[in-house]
Design a protein around this motif. Structure first.
Motif, PDB file in Angstrom:
ATOM      1  N   VAL A 134      -8.799  15.661 -12.415  1.00  0.00           N
ATOM      2  CA  VAL A 134      -9.512  14.381 -12.492  1.00  0.00           C
ATOM      3  C   VAL A 134     -10.902  14.498 -11.854  1.00  0.00           C
ATOM      4  N   ASP A 135     -11.893  13.908 -12.501  1.00  0.00           N
ATOM      5  CA  ASP A 135     -13.257  13.902 -11.967  1.00  0.00           C
ATOM      6  C   ASP A 135     -13.614  12.582 -11.302  1.00  0.00           C
ATOM      7  N   THR A 136     -13.094  11.488 -11.858  1.00  0.00           N
ATOM      8  CA  THR A 136     -13.423  10.153 -11.367  1.00  0.00           C
ATOM      9  C   THR A 136     -12.149   9.351 -11.175  1.00  0.00           C
ATOM     10  N   VAL A 137     -12.116   8.557 -10.113  1.00  0.00           N
ATOM     11  CA  VAL A 137     -10.983   7.673  -9.842  1.00  0.00           C
ATOM     12  C   VAL A 137     -11.478   6.240  -9.778  1.00  0.00           C
ATOM     13  N   ILE A 138     -10.764   5.352 -10.455  1.00  0.00           N
ATOM     14  CA  ILE A 138     -11.025   3.912 -10.349  1.00  0.00           C
ATOM     15  C   ILE A 138      -9.783   3.277  -9.748  1.00  0.00           C
ATOM     16  N   PHE A 139      -9.919   2.742  -8.537  1.00  0.00           N
ATOM     17  CA  PHE A 139      -8.777   2.124  -7.862  1.00  0.00           C
ATOM     18  C   PHE A 139      -8.855   0.614  -8.041  1.00  0.00           C
ATOM     19  N   VAL A 140      -8.026   0.082  -8.929  1.00  0.00           N
ATOM     20  CA  VAL A 140      -7.996  -1.359  -9.188  1.00  0.00           C
ATOM     21  C   VAL A 140      -6.617  -1.938  -8.910  1.00  0.00           C
ATOM     22  N   ALA A 141      -5.819  -1.197  -8.154  1.00  0.00           N
ATOM     23  CA  ALA A 141      -4.470  -1.660  -7.821  1.00  0.00           C
ATOM     24  C   ALA A 141      -4.531  -2.762  -6.770  1.00  0.00           C
ATOM     25  N   GLY A 142      -3.556  -3.653  -6.824  1.00  0.00           N
ATOM     26  CA  GLY A 142      -3.458  -4.718  -5.840  1.00  0.00           C
ATOM     27  C   GLY A 142      -2.029  -5.208  -5.745  1.00  0.00           C
ATOM     28  N   SER A 143      -1.682  -5.725  -4.595  1.00  0.00           N
ATOM     29  CA  SER A 143      -0.308  -6.164  -4.376  1.00  0.00           C
ATOM     30  C   SER A 143       0.007  -7.473  -5.087  1.00  0.00           C
ATOM     31  N   GLY A 144      -1.026  -8.260  -5.403  1.00  0.00           N
ATOM     32  CA  GLY A 144      -0.790  -9.527  -6.091  1.00  0.00           C
ATOM     33  C   GLY A 144      -0.654 -10.687  -5.123  1.00  0.00           C
ATOM     34  N   VAL A 145      -1.009 -11.871  -5.600  1.00  0.00           N
ATOM     35  CA  VAL A 145      -1.049 -13.047  -4.733  1.00  0.00           C
ATOM     36  C   VAL A 145       0.340 -13.553  -4.366  1.00  0.00           C
ATOM     37  N   SER A 146       1.353 -13.159  -5.112  1.00  0.00           N
ATOM     38  CA  SER A 146       2.701 -13.680  -4.865  1.00  0.00           C
ATOM     39  C   SER A 146       3.490 -12.829  -3.879  1.00  0.00           C
ATOM     40  N   THR A 147       2.927 -11.724  -3.423  1.00  0.00           N
ATOM     41  CA  THR A 147       3.643 -10.850  -2.503  1.00  0.00           C
ATOM     42  C   THR A 147       3.302 -11.181  -1.060  1.00  0.00           C
ATOM     43  N   GLY A 148       4.067 -10.636  -0.141  1.00  0.00           N
ATOM     44  CA  GLY A 148       3.843 -10.877   1.276  1.00  0.00           C
ATOM     45  C   GLY A 148       2.913  -9.857   1.889  1.00  0.00           C
ATOM     46  N   ALA A 149       2.701 -10.017   3.202  1.00  0.00           N
ATOM     47  CA  ALA A 149       1.789  -9.133   3.919  1.00  0.00           C
ATOM     48  C   ALA A 149       2.284  -7.691   3.922  1.00  0.00           C
ATOM     49  N   ASP A 150       3.597  -7.486   3.798  1.00  0.00           N
ATOM     50  CA  ASP A 150       4.113  -6.119   3.790  1.00  0.00           C
ATOM     51  C   ASP A 150       3.614  -5.345   2.586  1.00  0.00           C
ATOM     52  N   LYS A 151       3.655  -5.959   1.397  1.00  0.00           N
ATOM     53  CA  LYS A 151       3.168  -5.294   0.196  1.00  0.00           C
ATOM     54  C   LYS A 151       1.650  -5.148   0.229  1.00  0.00           C
ATOM     55  N   THR A 152       0.969  -6.119   0.798  1.00  0.00           N
ATOM     56  CA  THR A 152      -0.479  -6.013   0.941  1.00  0.00           C
ATOM     57  C   THR A 152      -0.826  -4.783   1.770  1.00  0.00           C
ATOM     58  N   LEU A 153      -0.093  -4.565   2.844  1.00  0.00           N
ATOM     59  CA  LEU A 153      -0.328  -3.409   3.699  1.00  0.00           C
ATOM     60  C   LEU A 153      -0.026  -2.106   2.961  1.00  0.00           C
ATOM     61  N   LEU A 154       1.071  -2.073   2.218  1.00  0.00           N
ATOM     62  CA  LEU A 154       1.502  -0.842   1.582  1.00  0.00           C
ATOM     63  C   LEU A 154       0.672  -0.470   0.357  1.00  0.00           C
ATOM     64  N   VAL A 155       0.163  -1.457  -0.354  1.00  0.00           N
ATOM     65  CA  VAL A 155      -0.590  -1.178  -1.583  1.00  0.00           C
ATOM     66  C   VAL A 155      -2.092  -1.207  -1.333  1.00  0.00           C
ATOM     67  N   ASP A 156      -2.597  -2.339  -0.858  1.00  0.00           N
ATOM     68  CA  ASP A 156      -4.046  -2.511  -0.742  1.00  0.00           C
ATOM     69  C   ASP A 156      -4.666  -1.662   0.357  1.00  0.00           C
TER      70      ASP A 156
END
Length: 212
Positions: free
Chosen positions: A64-86
Motif C-alpha cells: 500500500v502507498d496511501t492510507v485513508i482512515f475514515v473509520a469511526g465507532s458511530g454515534v450509537s456506541t459507548g465510550a469503550d468503542k470510541t476508545l478502541l476504534v477512533d
C-alpha cells in the motif's frame, strides 16, 4: 501501480470514496468488518479485506502507498468503542503504515479535535480520542494530511467548501459527499503532506481552497 487502502470503507464517507476510486479502476484495497456491505461496488481493481479493527489488521498494508482512515465507532456506541476504534485502531493503523513505508496517510478527524475543551459538546470522549489519534500521527514520521470537518449532514453536496471556521456552530455543517470529494482531491496531491484542514460548507471549489 500505486495502491490506496481505505480503512472504514463501509461507512457513508468511506463508501463514497471507495465507489469513486473503483469507478476509475484505481487499485483500491478496502478494510471492512463485513465485505457484503460493499457488494454494490464492482471493480476489477477493488480488493476487499475483512478484518476487525479491534484485532490485528496489519496484513492489509502490504503493497500500500496511501492510507485513508475514515473509520469511526458511530454515534450509537459507548465510550469503550470510541476508545478502541477512533483512538486505538487509528494508532495501530499509523504504526502499520510506518512499518509498510506508506507515503501518505489521510486521517478523517473532526472539528474540535484540536482542543476538545474549547467546544461545548456531548461527544467530548470522541473529540479526545480524535485529538490523541491526530497527535500520534503528527509525530509518527508518517507523511500525513488531517481533515477535520464540521458536523456532517446527508444534504446533497455542491462541491463547495471553506476552510475558515464560521463564528457559529450552526454554520459549521458540511455534507458528507463534500468531505468525500475533498478527501479524494487530497489523495491526488503530493504537496499537502503535513497540512491540517478544517472543512465546512462554503462557496469555494474544493480544488482551489485546498491548495495553499
Amino acid at each position: 501501480m500505486s495502491k490506496t487502502l481505505i480503512i472504514g470503507a463501509s461507512g457513508q464517507i468511506g463508501q463514497m470514496v471507495t465507489k469513486t476510486l473503483a469507478e476509475t479502476d484505481e487499485a483500491v484495497r478496502t478494510l471492512v468488518r463485513d465485505k457484503s456491505k460493499l457488494n454494490h461496488i464492482k471493480s476489477s481493481g477493488l480488493d476487499i479485506v475483512e478484518a476487525d479493527l479491534e484485532n490485528d489488521f496489519s496484513q492489509a498494508f502490504e503493497g500500500v502507498d496511501t492510507v485513508i482512515f475514515v473509520a469511526g465507532s458511530g454515534v450509537s456506541t459507548g465510550a469503550d468503542k470510541t476508545l478502541l476504534v477512533d483512538l486505538w485502531a487509528a494508532k495501530k493503523a499509523v504504526d502499520y503504515s510506518k512499518q509498510a513505508n506508506v507515503k501518505h496517510f489521510i486521517m478523517l478527524s473532526s472539528i474540535g479535535a484540536d482542543d476538545p475543551d474549547a467546544i461545548a459538546s456531548d461527544i467530548k470522549p470522541y473529540l479526545v480520542a480524535k485529538h490523541m489519534a491526530d497527535q500520534y500521527l503528527m509525530v509518527s514520521g508518517v507523511p500525513f494530511t488531517i481533515v477535520r470537518p464540521g458536523p456532517l449532514t446527508n444534504d446533497e453536496g455542491q462541491g463547495k467548501i471553506t476552510i475558515r471556521r464560521p463564528d457559529n456552530l450552526e454554520e459549521m455543517s458540511i455534507p458528507r459527499s463534500d468531505v468525500a470529494k475533498s478527501t479524494l482531491f487530497i489523495l491526488t496531491r503530493d504537496d499537502l503532506n503535513g497540512k491540517i484542514f478544517e472543512l465546512f460548507g462554503g462557496t469555494y471549489d474544493v480544488d482551489t481552497v485546498l491548495v495553499y
